[in-house]
Design a protein around this motif. Structure first.
Motif, PDB file in Angstrom:
ATOM      1  N   THR A 190      38.209  -3.153 -65.359  1.00  0.00           N
ATOM      2  CA  THR A 190      37.420  -4.383 -65.434  1.00  0.00           C
ATOM      3  C   THR A 190      36.116  -4.261 -64.670  1.00  0.00           C
ATOM      4  O   THR A 190      35.092  -4.779 -65.101  1.00  0.00           O
ATOM      5  N   GLY A 191      36.150  -3.582 -63.555  1.00  0.00           N
ATOM      6  CA  GLY A 191      34.939  -3.412 -62.768  1.00  0.00           C
ATOM      7  C   GLY A 191      33.892  -2.569 -63.461  1.00  0.00           C
ATOM      8  O   GLY A 191      32.688  -2.801 -63.307  1.00  0.00           O
ATOM      9  N   SER A 192      34.336  -1.587 -64.224  1.00  0.00           N
ATOM     10  CA  SER A 192      33.386  -0.751 -64.963  1.00  0.00           C
ATOM     11  C   SER A 192      32.645  -1.558 -66.011  1.00  0.00           C
ATOM     12  O   SER A 192      31.458  -1.344 -66.235  1.00  0.00           O
ATOM     13  N   SER A 193      33.335  -2.495 -66.630  1.00  0.00           N
ATOM     14  CA  SER A 193      32.648  -3.343 -67.608  1.00  0.00           C
ATOM     15  C   SER A 193      31.629  -4.237 -66.917  1.00  0.00           C
ATOM     16  O   SER A 193      30.526  -4.449 -67.435  1.00  0.00           O
ATOM     17  N   GLN A 194      31.952  -4.729 -65.741  1.00  0.00           N
ATOM     18  CA  GLN A 194      30.996  -5.538 -64.988  1.00  0.00           C
ATOM     19  C   GLN A 194      29.803  -4.705 -64.540  1.00  0.00           C
ATOM     20  O   GLN A 194      28.653  -5.141 -64.650  1.00  0.00           O
ATOM     21  N   ALA A 195      30.082  -3.505 -64.025  1.00  0.00           N
ATOM     22  CA  ALA A 195      28.997  -2.621 -63.592  1.00  0.00           C
ATOM     23  C   ALA A 195      28.123  -2.219 -64.776  1.00  0.00           C
ATOM     24  O   ALA A 195      26.894  -2.153 -64.653  1.00  0.00           O
ATOM     25  N   SER A 196      28.738  -1.983 -65.920  1.00  0.00           N
ATOM     26  CA  SER A 196      27.971  -1.626 -67.122  1.00  0.00           C
ATOM     27  C   SER A 196      27.081  -2.782 -67.559  1.00  0.00           C
ATOM     28  O   SER A 196      25.925  -2.580 -67.946  1.00  0.00           O
ATOM     29  N   PHE A 197      27.611  -3.991 -67.496  1.00  0.00           N
ATOM     30  CA  PHE A 197      26.811  -5.158 -67.850  1.00  0.00           C
ATOM     31  C   PHE A 197      25.611  -5.294 -66.912  1.00  0.00           C
ATOM     32  O   PHE A 197      24.489  -5.553 -67.358  1.00  0.00           O
ATOM     33  N   LEU A 198      25.847  -5.122 -65.607  1.00  0.00           N
ATOM     34  CA  LEU A 198      24.739  -5.210 -64.648  1.00  0.00           C
ATOM     35  C   LEU A 198      23.713  -4.120 -64.899  1.00  0.00           C
ATOM     36  O   LEU A 198      22.505  -4.350 -64.796  1.00  0.00           O
ATOM     37  N   TRP A 199      24.175  -2.925 -65.239  1.00  0.00           N
ATOM     38  CA  TRP A 199      23.253  -1.826 -65.539  1.00  0.00           C
ATOM     39  C   TRP A 199      22.455  -2.121 -66.809  1.00  0.00           C
ATOM     40  O   TRP A 199      21.239  -1.942 -66.841  1.00  0.00           O
ATOM     41  N   LEU A 200      23.143  -2.569 -67.850  1.00  0.00           N
ATOM     42  CA  LEU A 200      22.461  -2.856 -69.113  1.00  0.00           C
ATOM     43  C   LEU A 200      21.469  -4.017 -68.985  1.00  0.00           C
ATOM     44  O   LEU A 200      20.464  -4.065 -69.693  1.00  0.00           O
ATOM     45  N   SER A 201      21.752  -4.957 -68.089  1.00  0.00           N
ATOM     46  CA  SER A 201      20.837  -6.081 -67.899  1.00  0.00           C
ATOM     47  C   SER A 201      19.679  -5.714 -66.960  1.00  0.00           C
ATOM     48  O   SER A 201      18.768  -6.510 -66.781  1.00  0.00           O
ATOM     49  N   GLY A 202      19.728  -4.526 -66.378  1.00  0.00           N
ATOM     50  CA  GLY A 202      18.653  -4.077 -65.507  1.00  0.00           C
ATOM     51  C   GLY A 202      18.784  -4.532 -64.068  1.00  0.00           C
ATOM     52  O   GLY A 202      17.879  -4.320 -63.261  1.00  0.00           O
ATOM     53  N   SER A 203      19.921  -5.134 -63.703  1.00  0.00           N
ATOM     54  CA  SER A 203      20.116  -5.615 -62.338  1.00  0.00           C
ATOM     55  C   SER A 203      20.362  -4.491 -61.347  1.00  0.00           C
ATOM     56  O   SER A 203      20.018  -4.609 -60.173  1.00  0.00           O
ATOM     57  N   ILE A 204      21.004  -3.425 -61.820  1.00  0.00           N
ATOM     58  CA  ILE A 204      21.264  -2.257 -60.967  1.00  0.00           C
ATOM     59  C   ILE A 204      20.995  -0.998 -61.776  1.00  0.00           C
ATOM     60  O   ILE A 204      20.954  -1.033 -63.005  1.00  0.00           O
ATOM     61  N   GLY A 205      20.827   0.112 -61.081  1.00  0.00           N
ATOM     62  CA  GLY A 205      20.630   1.393 -61.745  1.00  0.00           C
ATOM     63  C   GLY A 205      21.962   2.047 -62.069  1.00  0.00           C
ATOM     64  O   GLY A 205      23.004   1.673 -61.529  1.00  0.00           O
ATOM     65  N   ILE A 206      21.938   3.047 -62.926  1.00  0.00           N
ATOM     66  CA  ILE A 206      23.165   3.739 -63.325  1.00  0.00           C
ATOM     67  C   ILE A 206      23.807   4.458 -62.139  1.00  0.00           C
ATOM     68  O   ILE A 206      25.031   4.468 -61.994  1.00  0.00           O
ATOM     69  N   GLY A 207      22.984   5.023 -61.278  1.00  0.00           N
ATOM     70  CA  GLY A 207      23.519   5.686 -60.092  1.00  0.00           C
ATOM     71  C   GLY A 207      24.234   4.720 -59.177  1.00  0.00           C
ATOM     72  O   GLY A 207      25.305   5.018 -58.643  1.00  0.00           O
ATOM     73  N   GLU A 208      23.630   3.555 -58.991  1.00  0.00           N
ATOM     74  CA  GLU A 208      24.256   2.530 -58.157  1.00  0.00           C
ATOM     75  C   GLU A 208      25.571   2.057 -58.766  1.00  0.00           C
ATOM     76  O   GLU A 208      26.565   1.873 -58.065  1.00  0.00           O
ATOM     77  N   ALA A 209      25.584   1.874 -60.076  1.00  0.00           N
ATOM     78  CA  ALA A 209      26.801   1.428 -60.757  1.00  0.00           C
ATOM     79  C   ALA A 209      27.933   2.439 -60.570  1.00  0.00           C
ATOM     80  O   ALA A 209      29.074   2.066 -60.299  1.00  0.00           O
ATOM     81  N   TRP A 210      27.615   3.710 -60.710  1.00  0.00           N
ATOM     82  CA  TRP A 210      28.647   4.741 -60.592  1.00  0.00           C
ATOM     83  C   TRP A 210      28.994   5.073 -59.152  1.00  0.00           C
ATOM     84  O   TRP A 210      30.166   5.154 -58.804  1.00  0.00           O
ATOM     85  N   LEU A 211      27.989   5.275 -58.320  1.00  0.00           N
ATOM     86  CA  LEU A 211      28.239   5.757 -56.958  1.00  0.00           C
ATOM     87  C   LEU A 211      28.705   4.670 -55.999  1.00  0.00           C
ATOM     88  O   LEU A 211      29.427   4.958 -55.052  1.00  0.00           O
TER      89      LEU A 211
END
Length: 99
Positions: free
Chosen positions: A46-67
Motif C-alpha cells: 500500500t505504501g508503494s502505491s502512495q509513494a508512486s502517486f506522490l512521485w507521479l504528482s511531482g510532490s517527491i522525487g523517485i529517489g526519495e520515494a524509493w530510498l
C-alpha cells in the motif's frame, strides 16, 4: 523501517491464522487492516502505491520515494515477517532440538 516491522509480523500471523478461520476470512483481513491503519503502520504494497502517486504528482522525487519509504518499509516488513516465522518454526521443532 520501524513502522514496517509490526506490519510484517501481523501479515505473517495472518498467513498462519487464515487456514483456521474458514468462513471468516473477510473479517480477519478487515480487522488486521484496521489495526495497521489505526496504528499508522507501513506496509510496502500500500505504501508503494502512495509513494508512486506522490512521485507521479511531482510532490517527491523517485529517489526519495524509493530510498526514504519503499526500501526501508520493505526491510521492516521482511524483518517482522521473518521474525514471526522464525519464532513459530522454532516452537514447532523445539522438542526435536533437545533430543
Amino acid at each position: 523501517m520501524t513502522l514496517g516491522i509490526p506490519v510484517g509480523f501481523i501479515m505473517a500471523a495472518a498467513a498462519w491464522v487464515l487456514a483456521n478461520v474458514r468462513g471468516s476470512e473477510f473479517w480477519l483481513v478487515f480487522a488486521l487492516t484496521y489495526v495497521i491503519a489505526l496504528g499508522g503502520l507501513a506496509h510496502v504494497v500500500t505504501g508503494s502505491s502512495q509513494a508512486s502517486f506522490l512521485w507521479l504528482s511531482g510532490s517527491i522525487g523517485i529517489g526519495e520515494a524509493w530510498l526514504e519509504f519503499t526500501l526501508p518499509t520493505l526491510a521492516g516488513n521482511i524483518i517482522g515477517g521473518t521474525g514471526l516465522f522464525t519464532v513459530l518454526a522454532h516452537g514447532q521443532i523445539r522438542g526435536d532440538l533437545s533430543a
